[in-house]
Design an enzyme around this catalytic site. Structure first.
Site: not given
Ligand code: GDD
Ligand code: MG
Length: 321
Positions: A104, A155, A212
Site C-alpha cells: 500500500d 508504532k 502510504d
Molecule cells: N498477505 C498479507 N497477510 N499481507 C498483509 C497482512 C497479512 O496478514 N497484514 C498486512 N498485510 C499487508 C498489507 O496489505 C499492507 O500492504 C502491508 O502488509 C502493511 O500492512 P499495514 O496494515 O498497511 O501496516 P501499517 O501501514 O500499519 O504499517 C506498516 O507499514 C508502514 C509503512 O507504511 C509497517 O510495516 C510499518 O513499520 C511501516 O512504517
Molecule cells: Mg499501511
C-alpha cells in the site's frame, strides 16, 4: 530475482471501495495500486509473488488479462498471517536475495541503488527509510553511524519514538530471514526485526516522494504527488461550454460540460462532469457521473457511481456495497 508484495490487508479504510475491489486493484492515477509497485521493479526481477488473503479471484482475473511482463504467483492465506507469517507462507518460492514490499505504499525509491547498498553492507536485510514529522503511526528506527539499525519500534508513542526515520515498507532480504519467522500469525515489524538486528539490518534513506495510500486522505495525497510529478495530462477529452481547469489534473476519456475541475482531480474514462459542477481534490472513477450543479471535494467516487444533481459530497468514498 523475486519480489514479494504483501497485499493481504482488507483495505478497511478505503471502504466501501474495497468491498468490490481488493485494495491492490484500487485504481490510483490510472492503474491498480499494485501495478505502481510492479512497474517500478528493476528488470532483473522476473517473478512477483503476491501474498494475499482476500479476494484472490479478482486478482487472478486481473493478472490473467493484464500482462505485466513478469511471472505473477498469487499465494493465498486462509487466515491473514500478519506481515511475517505472509512471508513465511511464500517461503517455497524464495531461494536467494529477494525484495519485499508493503503493498500500500507508493514511492520514488531507486531499487537498484538500494540493492547496491544491500550488497555493500552484507546484512540479513536492508530497510528503506523515509523521514517524517510524526513517526508514531509507523515503524521507527535508530541507526548507528554506519547505517545499521540498532532499534526498531513499531508504532511507538510520539514521545517514545527514537527518531523521525520510519520504515518505508520496502525491504531487501536474504532468505535466512525466513528462519526467524515461526509458524502462524507473525508480525515482521514487532517480532522479527527486533530479533535480527544482531544479524545486520541496515537502513537505506532515499529522496523524492513516499506515500502510504491506505486512507482516503493519503490516497488523495498520493494521487496529487504522482500527478505533480507527471504534469497535467488530457486524453480524448470531450468538452462542451466553458470549463475551468486547475492543475494538477488528469482527464482521460471524460466528458466535461460548463464545470470547474481541480486542483488534484483525476477523471477516469467514461466519467461525466455536468454543468455547474465543481470538483476538487478527488478521483472520479470510470463511468461515474457528477450531475448538474453537484459539488465533489476530497472524495473518491467509485466506478459507475452517480453524484445526484445539486448534491455536495465532501470527504467521502462513494462506491457500490
Ligand atoms: N498477505 C498479507 N497477510 N499481507 C498483509 C497482512 C497479512 O496478514 N497484514 C498486512 N498485510 C499487508 C498489507 O496489505 C499492507 O500492504 C502491508 O502488509 C502493511 O500492512 P499495514 O496494515 O498497511 O501496516 P501499517 O501501514 O500499519 O504499517 C506498516 O507499514 C508502514 C509503512 O507504511 C509497517 O510495516 C510499518 O513499520 C511501516 O512504517
Ligand atoms: Mg499501511
Amino acid at each position: 530475482m523475486k519480489a514479494v508484495i504483501l497485499a493481504g490487508g482488507l483495505g478497511t479504510r478505503l471502504r466501501p471501495l474495497t468491498y468490490r475491489t481488493p485494495k491492490p486493484l484500487v485504481p490510483l492515477v490510472g492503474k491498480p495500486l499494485v501495478r505502481h509497485i510492479i512497474d517500478s521493479l528493476p528488470s532483473r526481477v522476473d517473478t512477483v509473488v503476491l501474498a494475499v488473503s482476500y479476494m484472490k479471484e479478482a486478482l487472478e482475473d486481473y493478472f490473467r488479462v493484464n500482462d505485466c511482463g513478469r511471472k505473477v504467483i498469487l499465494v493465498n492465506e486462509t487466515q491473514p498471517l500478519g506481515t511475517g507469517g505472509a512471508l513465511k507462507n511464500v517461503e517455497e518460492h524464495l531461494d536467494e536475495t529477494f525484495l519485499a514490499f508493503n503493498g500500500d505504499v507508493i514511492c520514488s525509491l531507486d531499487l537498484n541503488a538500494m540493492l547496491h547498498r544491500h550488497r555493500q553492507m552484507g546484512g540479513i536485510g536492508t530497510v528503506a527509510l523515509w523521514e517524517v514529522e510524526d513517526p508514531s503511526p509507523f515503524g521507527v528506527v535508530a541507526l548507528d553511524p554506519t547505517g545499521r539499525i540498532t532499534r526498531f519500534q513499531e508504532k511507538p508513542s510520539r514521545a517514545e519514538a527514537v527518531s523521525n526515520l520510519i520504515n518505508a515498507g520496502t525491504y531487501i532480504f536474504e532468505p535466512e530471514i525466513l528462519d526467524h519467522i515461526g509458524p502462524g500469525v507473525v508480525s515482521l515489524e514487532r517480532e522479527v526485526f527486533p530479533q535480527v538486528l544482531v544479524d545486520g539490518l541496515f537502513g537505506h534513506e532515499f529522496e523524492g516522494y513516499w506515500v502510504d495510500c491506505g486512507t482516503r486522505e493519503s490516497y488523495l495525497k498520493a494521487q496529487e504527488t504522482i500527478m505533480r510529478f507527471q504534469g497535467d495530462r488530457v486524453f480524448d477529452l470531450e468538452i462542451r461550454g466553458k470549463v475551468a481547469l486547475e492543475g494538477p489534473y488528469h482527464l482521460d476519456g471524460a466528458y466535461l460540460e460548463d464545470c470547474q475541475v481541480g486542483p488534484n482531480v483525476y477523471v477516469y474514462p467514461g466519467a461525466e462532469i455536468m454543468s455547474g459542477a465543481i470538483v476538487s481534490n478527488s478521483a472520479i472513477m470510470a463511468g461515474a457521473r457528477v450531475s448538474v450543479g453537484a459539488q465533489v471535494r476530497d472524495s473518491l467516487i467509485g466506478p459507475g457511481q452517480v453524484v445526484p444533481q445539486g448534491s455536495s459530497i465532501i470527504g467521502q468514498i462513494i462506491a457500490e456495497r
